[in-house]
Design a protein around this motif. Structure first.
Motif, short mmCIF file in Angstrom:
data_model
loop_
_atom_site.label_atom_id
_atom_site.label_comp_id
_atom_site.label_asym_id
_atom_site.label_seq_id
_atom_site.Cartn_x
_atom_site.Cartn_y
_atom_site.Cartn_z
N VAL A 123 -60.06 20.86 1.01
CA VAL A 123 -59.18 21.59 0.09
C VAL A 123 -57.82 21.82 0.75
CG1 VAL A 123 -58.85 23.81 -1.05
CG2 VAL A 123 -61.05 22.63 -1.22
N ARG A 130 -53.87 20.04 0.01
CA ARG A 130 -52.65 20.81 -0.23
C ARG A 130 -51.53 20.24 0.63
NH1 ARG A 130 -48.69 23.48 1.88
NH2 ARG A 130 -49.98 24.66 3.31
N PHE A 141 -49.60 25.74 -11.62
CA PHE A 141 -51.03 25.79 -11.29
C PHE A 141 -51.28 25.66 -9.78
CE2 PHE A 141 -55.03 23.44 -10.50
CZ PHE A 141 -55.91 24.40 -10.93
N GLY A 142 -50.67 24.65 -9.17
CA GLY A 142 -50.89 24.41 -7.74
C GLY A 142 -50.54 25.61 -6.88
N ILE A 173 -53.19 28.56 -7.46
CA ILE A 173 -54.53 28.43 -6.87
C ILE A 173 -54.48 28.44 -5.36
CG2 ILE A 173 -55.64 27.24 -8.81
CD1 ILE A 173 -55.14 24.68 -6.89
N ASN A 174 -53.31 28.15 -4.80
CA ASN A 174 -53.22 28.18 -3.34
C ASN A 174 -52.73 29.52 -2.82
OD1 ASN A 174 -53.96 25.48 -2.15
ND2 ASN A 174 -52.59 24.82 -3.78
N VAL A 191 -46.60 22.40 -4.29
CA VAL A 191 -47.45 23.04 -3.28
C VAL A 191 -46.96 22.73 -1.87
CG1 VAL A 191 -49.49 23.24 -4.75
CG2 VAL A 191 -49.18 21.19 -3.36
#
Lengths: 273, 307
Positions: A93, A97, A119-120, A123-124, A177
């Motif tokens: 994961v 990234r 979104f990226g 979630i990070n 990201v």
């Protein structure tokens, strides 16, 4: 047969990714055999070769996308700034990234343009507030040369954009990201020539800040955008199975003008593939 | 029909190879489409006959009094469907609450997390088979498990748990299909940005599967609302003159009856008046079913409008 791919490249700059004796298996089938190559920093490295030569498979090893294929198995090492990505304890994961990927077919999420980019970061664990996120979205879209076209329709569906715009949206999404490396798996093969040209210009621009590896079927594209080129070929091994091998890896001009292997010469001059 | 002209050299291109036989080919096409039309109309005509008969019988009773009165065994003109209607709604709500989370959860596990091996294959086959098991069998299971072994008694809780078992396989199968239909490219996009499995499933797989899952839920709920066999077995009463006690455990511990059972009971009585009551009950049941479907379709469209 001797391992055909001794490291053949004079280091022209610091490398970000180093593949060492990488084999990829799908079940018991050996798809990619003994690849040694390195992806230099702030350069564009092209992976070319005929269908079934393992170039996409190899690309997907660089950010462990192949982990998602249940039967896939990778042996050997892929060093990222010296750290083996396939060592136990490395979280794929986090790898993905840092090493982003753009796919062959534009695949925006069925959400708004804004949400596609946001979104990226979300979630990070993006630390900034709403304003920061909006800035990051704008910055990413500008980097992907898409801002001017979509700034008035950030809330429209990403799927309402044209194919070329969708692919730039996917690139912007990857950039949001803050990756170190961007992998591109035939990013233009589903696009028209004008969209293709825009993406190529974008790649040229992006390599100032990012390290890029691109798989392409299009030899002219490899010649136009890349600094380094790796030529893969599908060879028939002793047991009659097709296996992907790295034939030659060198500066792009050398691959296209003075290849050292016959197979490379035949491929780049259009004799097969 | 006029034919196309011949080519410059006086020949029809390809005429030595092909016998076009156009009339026959078009005739076969017409016959086929007529057969299909007959198939469609047969279904529609049967439905129309059924509905018109029921409507004619039902007209005398279709009013608010019918909805709001309790059933009566003595006086058909004052009888209504208040308790079975509330019972049906109550059972339905709890059935959905019990079966949808469990069913979708099972589907997500089987599709996204479970290893693909012989055991999961066997499991898959079993679930598909369970979807075809008659509901009376689930009724027997519910009677043994919920009513007797767990000692719940013949109450809404036991009824809705039994009904949840009846529709669970349908929901699991439909949800699996829906989850499987979410394109791989979407998952790859999510993983490629550094999303975990959970983030990918929650943000992309499930939202994109919702229209498909809802279709499955609609089918399952339609089955549940018309089903009487399973509830008959676990001992839902056919003559109830009180509402489910919503204030006590949300009605879960109340005795109950449901619309299909009430209709079944009325049809069994000899007087013509009760048959008319049954017809009215059928109309209400159908309206209930259609409105539930409409709600589900609205939700489904809301979720799929971006795609």
């Amino acid at each position: 047969m001797l391992s055909s791919t001794e490291p053949q490249v004079a280091t022209i700059s610091q490398s970000v990714l180093d593949a060492q004796d990488v084999n990829v298996y799908y079940g018991s089938y050996l798809a990619v055999d003994g690849v040694n190559m390195s992806i230099p920093k702030n350069k564009v490295t092209a992976l070319i070769g005929p269908s079934g030569c393992g170039k996409s498979t190899m690309l997907r090893c660089f950010n462990r996308m192949n982990d998602l294929v249940a039967s896939a198995r990778v042996t050997g090492k892929i060093l990222y700034h010296g750290q083996n990505l396939y060592e136990g304890g490395i979280d794929p994961v986090e790898v993905r990234r840092r090493i982003g990927i753009v796919f062959q077919k534009p695949n925006p999420f069925p959400k708004s343009v804004f949400e596609n980019i946001a979104f990226g970061p979300r979630i990070n664990g993006f630390k900034g507030d709403k304003t920061d996120l909006a800035e990051l979205v704008e910055q990413s879209l500008r980097q992907a040369a898409l801002w001017d076209e979509v700034k008035d329709k950030l809330q429209d569906s990403g799927l309402a954009l044209s194919g070329g715009q969708q692919q730039r949206l996917c690139i912007a999404r990857t950039l949001a990201v803050k990756p170190d490396v961007v992998l591109m798996d035939e990013p233009c093969s589903a696009l028209d020539p004008i969209s293709t040209r825009r993406i190529e210009e974008l790649i040229e621009e992006l390599k100032k800040n990012y390290t890029i590896a691109i798989v392409t079927h299009n030899m002219q594209q490899a010649a136009r955008v890349s600094d380094m080129t790796a030529f893969f070929n599908a060879e028939i091994d002793e047991s009659g199975e097709r296996v992907g091998r790295l034939v030659e890896f060198a500066r792009t001009e050398q691959i296209f003008n003075h290849p050292s292997k016959k197979a490379t010469q035949e491929y780049v001059s259009g004799h097969f593939g | 029909m006029t034919g196309l002209p011949q080519g410059l050299d006086g020949n029809i291109a390809g005429s030595e190879l092909f016998a076009p036989n156009l009339e026959r080919r078009h005739l076969v096409g017409k016959i086929f489409s007529t057969l299909c039309l007959i198939g469609t109309s047969l279904g529609l005509i049967l439905l129309a006959v059924l509905l018109s008969r029921t409507f004619v019988q039902a007209t005398t009773h279709l009013n608010w009094g019918f909805i709001s009165s309790y059933p009566s065994q003595m006086n058909p003109s004052a009888a209504g469907i208040r308790s079975p209607l509330l019972g049906s709604l109550c059972i339905l709500v709890y059935t959905i609450l019990f079966s949808v989370p469990v069913g979708v959860g099972a589907a997500v596990y089987l599709e996204e997390y479970a290893p693909q091996n012989r055991f999961t294959k066997l499991l898959e086959l079993n679930i598909a088979n369970l979807a075809g098991v008659p509901s009376v069998v689930y009724g027997i299971l519910g009677l043994g498990l919920f009513v007797r072994l767990m000692g719940l008694g013949r109450v809404v809780l036991a009824g809705s748990l039994t009904m949840a078992l009846v529709i669970l396989p349908v929901i699991i199968v439909a949800a699996r299909e829906a989850i499987r239909a979410v394109p791989k490219s979407l998952r790859e996009a999510s993983y490629g940005l550094g999303a975990t499995k959970w983030q990918t499933v929650w943000n992309h797989v499930l939202p994109n599967a919702i229209p498909g899952i809802l279709t499955g839920v609609i089918i399952a709920v339609s089955r549940a609302i018309g089903d009487s066999a399973s509830l008959l077995i676990i001992g839902a009463l056919t003559f109830i003159t009180f509402d489910p006690k919503f204030l006590e455990w949300g009605g879960l511990t109340s005795q109950f009856t449901v619309l299909p059972l009430q209709i079944f009971f009325w049809i069994g009585l000899p007087q013509e008046a009760f048959k008319e009551l049954a017809a009215s009950g059928i109309i209400v049941l159908m309206v209930l079913l259609l409105s539930l479907n409409a709600i589900a379709i609205i939700i489904r469209n809301k979720y799929s409008h971006l795609n």
